[in-house]
Write a protein that holds these residues in place. Structure first.
Motif, mmCIF file in Angstrom:
data_model
loop_
_atom_site.group_PDB
_atom_site.id
_atom_site.type_symbol
_atom_site.label_atom_id
_atom_site.label_comp_id
_atom_site.label_asym_id
_atom_site.label_seq_id
_atom_site.Cartn_x
_atom_site.Cartn_y
_atom_site.Cartn_z
ATOM 1 N N SER A 28 6.351 0.807 3.032
ATOM 2 C CA SER A 28 6.116 1.685 2.011
ATOM 3 C C SER A 28 6.084 0.961 0.990
ATOM 4 O O SER A 28 6.634 -0.180 1.107
ATOM 5 C CB SER A 28 6.652 3.280 1.042
ATOM 6 O OG SER A 28 8.417 2.720 1.383
ATOM 7 N N CYS A 40 4.920 0.066 -2.970
ATOM 8 C CA CYS A 40 5.034 0.554 -4.926
ATOM 9 C C CYS A 40 5.127 2.264 -5.351
ATOM 10 O O CYS A 40 5.990 2.330 -6.496
ATOM 11 C CB CYS A 40 3.431 0.232 -4.961
ATOM 12 S SG CYS A 40 2.014 1.341 -4.130
ATOM 13 N N LEU A 41 4.920 3.279 -4.149
ATOM 14 C CA LEU A 41 6.175 4.182 -4.312
ATOM 15 C C LEU A 41 4.804 4.976 -5.751
ATOM 16 O O LEU A 41 5.009 5.625 -6.999
ATOM 17 C CB LEU A 41 7.202 4.142 -4.617
ATOM 18 C CG LEU A 41 8.512 3.983 -3.273
ATOM 19 C CD1 LEU A 41 9.796 4.282 -4.410
ATOM 20 C CD2 LEU A 41 8.027 4.726 -2.324
ATOM 21 N N GLU A 59 0.982 4.431 -5.447
ATOM 22 C CA GLU A 59 -0.388 4.758 -4.797
ATOM 23 C C GLU A 59 -1.177 3.758 -5.291
ATOM 24 O O GLU A 59 -2.076 3.802 -6.654
ATOM 25 C CB GLU A 59 -1.172 6.208 -5.673
ATOM 26 C CG GLU A 59 -2.113 6.239 -4.413
ATOM 27 C CD GLU A 59 -2.797 7.749 -4.552
ATOM 28 O OE1 GLU A 59 -2.619 8.681 -4.006
ATOM 29 O OE2 GLU A 59 -3.586 7.906 -5.299
ATOM 30 N N VAL A 60 -0.387 2.191 -5.294
ATOM 31 C CA VAL A 60 -1.140 1.168 -5.372
ATOM 32 C C VAL A 60 -1.683 0.473 -4.170
ATOM 33 O O VAL A 60 -2.609 -0.808 -4.220
ATOM 34 C CB VAL A 60 -1.069 0.495 -6.349
ATOM 35 C CG1 VAL A 60 -1.678 1.254 -7.671
ATOM 36 C CG2 VAL A 60 0.525 0.470 -6.449
ATOM 37 N N CYS A 61 -0.322 0.418 -3.619
ATOM 38 C CA CYS A 61 -0.372 -1.148 -2.957
ATOM 39 C C CYS A 61 -1.677 -0.261 -1.233
ATOM 40 O O CYS A 61 -1.321 -1.559 -0.487
ATOM 41 C CB CYS A 61 1.159 -0.839 -2.171
ATOM 42 S SG CYS A 61 2.039 0.180 -1.818
ATOM 43 N N GLY A 62 -1.476 0.933 -1.393
ATOM 44 C CA GLY A 62 -1.815 1.326 -0.100
ATOM 45 C C GLY A 62 -0.870 0.929 1.010
ATOM 46 O O GLY A 62 -1.568 1.078 2.180
ATOM 47 N N SER A 63 0.055 0.766 1.325
ATOM 48 C CA SER A 63 1.227 -0.022 2.491
ATOM 49 C C SER A 63 1.315 1.986 2.955
ATOM 50 O O SER A 63 1.769 2.162 4.180
ATOM 51 C CB SER A 63 2.176 -0.028 2.370
ATOM 52 O OG SER A 63 3.388 0.135 1.563
ATOM 53 N N CYS A 64 1.940 2.972 2.260
ATOM 54 C CA CYS A 64 2.293 4.819 2.700
ATOM 55 C C CYS A 64 1.254 5.522 3.581
ATOM 56 O O CYS A 64 1.463 6.779 3.976
ATOM 57 C CB CYS A 64 3.070 4.627 1.933
ATOM 58 S SG CYS A 64 2.384 5.400 0.954
ATOM 59 N N MET A 82 -1.430 9.334 1.319
ATOM 60 C CA MET A 82 -0.360 8.240 0.688
ATOM 61 C C MET A 82 0.586 9.004 0.711
ATOM 62 O O MET A 82 0.654 10.338 -0.078
ATOM 63 C CB MET A 82 -1.225 7.755 -0.248
ATOM 64 C CG MET A 82 -2.177 6.503 -0.591
ATOM 65 S SD MET A 82 -3.005 5.958 0.829
ATOM 66 C CE MET A 82 -1.281 4.632 0.542
ATOM 67 N N CYS A 141 3.251 8.920 -0.704
ATOM 68 C CA CYS A 141 4.073 8.056 -1.461
ATOM 69 C C CYS A 141 3.589 9.379 -2.919
ATOM 70 O O CYS A 141 3.884 10.051 -3.840
ATOM 71 C CB CYS A 141 4.729 7.131 -2.428
ATOM 72 S SG CYS A 141 2.633 5.817 -2.630
HETATM 73 S S1 FES Z 1 3.955 2.631 -0.939
HETATM 74 FE FE1 FES Z 1 2.294 1.843 -2.274
HETATM 75 S S2 FES Z 1 0.686 3.404 -2.072
HETATM 76 FE FE2 FES Z 1 2.428 4.838 -1.242
#
Ligand code: FES
Ligand code: SF4
Ligand code: SF4
Lengths: 260, 249
Positions: free
Chosen positions: B61, B63-64, B66-71, B81, B83
């Protein structure tokens, strides 16, 4: 170290492979599968539903339609290259597509996913049904190319069996759906209908066509089932090229043999 | 103590080669909790519901918001997602699993490099590298900008691929995200120079033809990217190319 890494890597899940750019012919085959579903298989389906609906006009009209179709020039060539080969390709490649898809409609119960699932399984149903249907109507029993006048009787006789009737009803419904919705899929995948609203309309039109075909097919089945039961003419069991000659001979020979 | 708590179970896996196992957790409820914050609670006190000490949960995770796409992960069976998955909106016990179609690294962390490979295969970039200044780029009409902006929001989370019934090991399908990105760069007046190469790549095995139009991708995408629209659009481009190639090469 290296050997352990190798031995574990073969058992580890690798995940989905990346795109194989520039490799293989699956694009051609897959698009051909899509195209054959419309032309000629879909076109033939429309013709077939329409021709069979002649049953609604009675025994004479139905048999006359079969006479017309079986009497067309290049009939055998059209059957082989216009129907059988494309249909077999569409069916077999379709099974391959079905095999490689997956069911996740329980986790993702969305309309499109339901339709996708129904498209896959209706294809399998239609394949099974059509194989049976072709075998019975084209190859087994009374041969309609030789005896067009047996057509109505043959279908009616077949539908008098409860199980066969059930199979036909399911087959008609599955084939209608597969074609109508397939038409929408064709338009969407080939980039003919691209926008959201336009796709909604195209999807509705595809489904409407499906329902129309279903009604037409079921009305035809109903016409056969409710028509006055036809009697079998023993002449029809005479088979192959010499049959027309014999059918002329037999009615004459029967009285004389009775006289003797 | 807590008068209200949150129940959840996580499918964990210690390493890529070990068997997965489930662990159940219970944390104190607070308004506004999301799935990632549940994991943070576990990290503070890594004890299962049964009272057994365990390790903190491994997950991606950043950005927390919903813009980085990792979680991305499976929450109650669906790809989404962590977050932006609010506990208040989830049925409990919440089941949390790693993506099923990507190799697990550890716990909820998976290897999503296939998307990066696919983006490279379709050359999802604008080629402007050179040895001298190229000057100003061409103007992009606002109408095109608007369409491109939507597509440019893709955060490579892979939800669209996880949810896609055609994205699996037997098809090796490229997935919706890559097709949408190919469309984005084909729209760009400078990026267009690679359009034919992108389309050719998408005609390879595992290409755009594998899409069965189940439309899960567009439903699952957290960024509301017009994925099915893109598949149809690029599908048309690819057909035009196939037909022109047939008659003109
Ligand atoms: S932490 Fe970036 S989209 Fe969920
Ligand atoms: S439309 Fe369906 S099959 Fe095609 S990419 Fe999206 S989810 Fe996958
Ligand atoms: S298209 Fe949407 S779902 Fe797919 S990777 Fe991009 S943001 Fe995620």
């Amino acid at each position: 170290m290296a050997s352990t890494a190798q031995s574990t890597s073969s058992t580890l899940p690798k995940g989905v492979a990346p795109l194989r750019a520039g490799v293989g012919n699956s694009f051609l085959w897959r698009r051909l599968h899509s195209l054959t579903g419309i032309v000629p298989v879909g076109l033939f389906l429309l013709e077939h539903f329409l021709s069979n609906a002649e049953a609604l006009n009675g025994v004479g009209a139905y048999n006359a339609q079969v006479k017309f179709l079986t009497g067309l020039p290049f009939r055998l060539g059209m059957e082989i290259f216009g129907i059988f080969i494309p249909l077999a390709f569409h069916a077999l490649y379709g099974v391959y597509i079905w095999w490689r898809g997956e069911n996740n409609v329980i986790d993702y119960p969305w309309a499109g996913n339901w339709f996708y699932t129904v498209q896959r399984y209706s294809g399998i149903l239609v394949f099974a049904y059509v194989t049976y249907h072709i075998w019975y109507m084209r190859f087994a029993g009374v041969h309609l190319v030789d005896h067009y006048d047996a057509s109505f009787w043959k279908v009616q006789h077949e539908l008098s069996h409860q199980l066969a009737l059930g199979i036909y009803v399911v087959g008609v419904i599955a084939a209608s759906w597969h074609f109508g919705y397939g038409l929408f899929l064709f338009a969407a995948k080939w980039g003919i209908v691209t926008g959201k609203k336009a796709q909604k309309r195209a999807q509705a039109a595809g489904i409407a066509l499906s329902i129309l075909l279903m009604l037409m097919g079921l009305a035809t089945v109903y016409a056969f089932v409710t028509a006055e039961p036809q009697k079998k003419n023993p002449v029809w069991d005479q088979h192959s090229e010499s049959a027309p000659e014999q059918s002329r001979l037999i009615p004459q020979s029967t009285p004389s043999s009775q006289a003797r | 103590m807590a008068n209200k708590s949150v129940l959840f179970k996580i499918k964990r896996q210690a390493s890529p080669s070990t068997e997965p196992f489930w662990e159940e957790f219970e944390v104190e409820y607070r308004p506004g909790l999301n799935v990632i914050s549940l994991f943070m609670e576990v990290a503070v006190n890594p004890v299962t519901r049964a009272g057994k000490p365990t390790t903190p949960i491994n997950y991606d995770s950043n950005c927390l918001e919903e813009v980085c796409g990792s979680c991305a992960m499976l929450i109650n069976g669906k790809a989404r997602m962590g977050c932006s998955a609010l506990v208040d909106n989830l049925e409990q016990p919440i089941t949390i699993e790693p993506f099923s179609k990507f190799p697990v690294i550890r716990d909820l962390q998976v290897d999503r490099s296939v998307l990066f490979e696919n983006l490279k295969a379709v050359k999802a970039w604008v080629p402007i590298d050179g040895t001298y200044a190229l000057g100003d780029g061409p103007r992009i009409l606002p109408q095109v900008q608007e369409q491109a902006y939507q597509l440019s929001q893709c955060m490579s989370c892979c939800c669209c691929m996880e949810a896609c019934p055609q994205f699996n090991e037997s098809t090796g399908f490229v997935g919706a995200a890559t097709i949408a990105q190919a469309r984005l760069f084909n729209m760009h007046p400078t990026g267009k120079v690679l359009k034919q190469e992108r389309l050719a790549a998408l005609m390879g095995d595992g290409g755009i033809q594998e899409c069965g139009y189940a439309q899960n991708c567009v439903e699952a995408c957290p960024k509301d990217i017009p994925l099915t629209r893109s598949i149809s659009d690029v599908g048309g481009d690819v057909m035009k190319k196939a037909i022109l190639d047939f008659f003109r090469t």
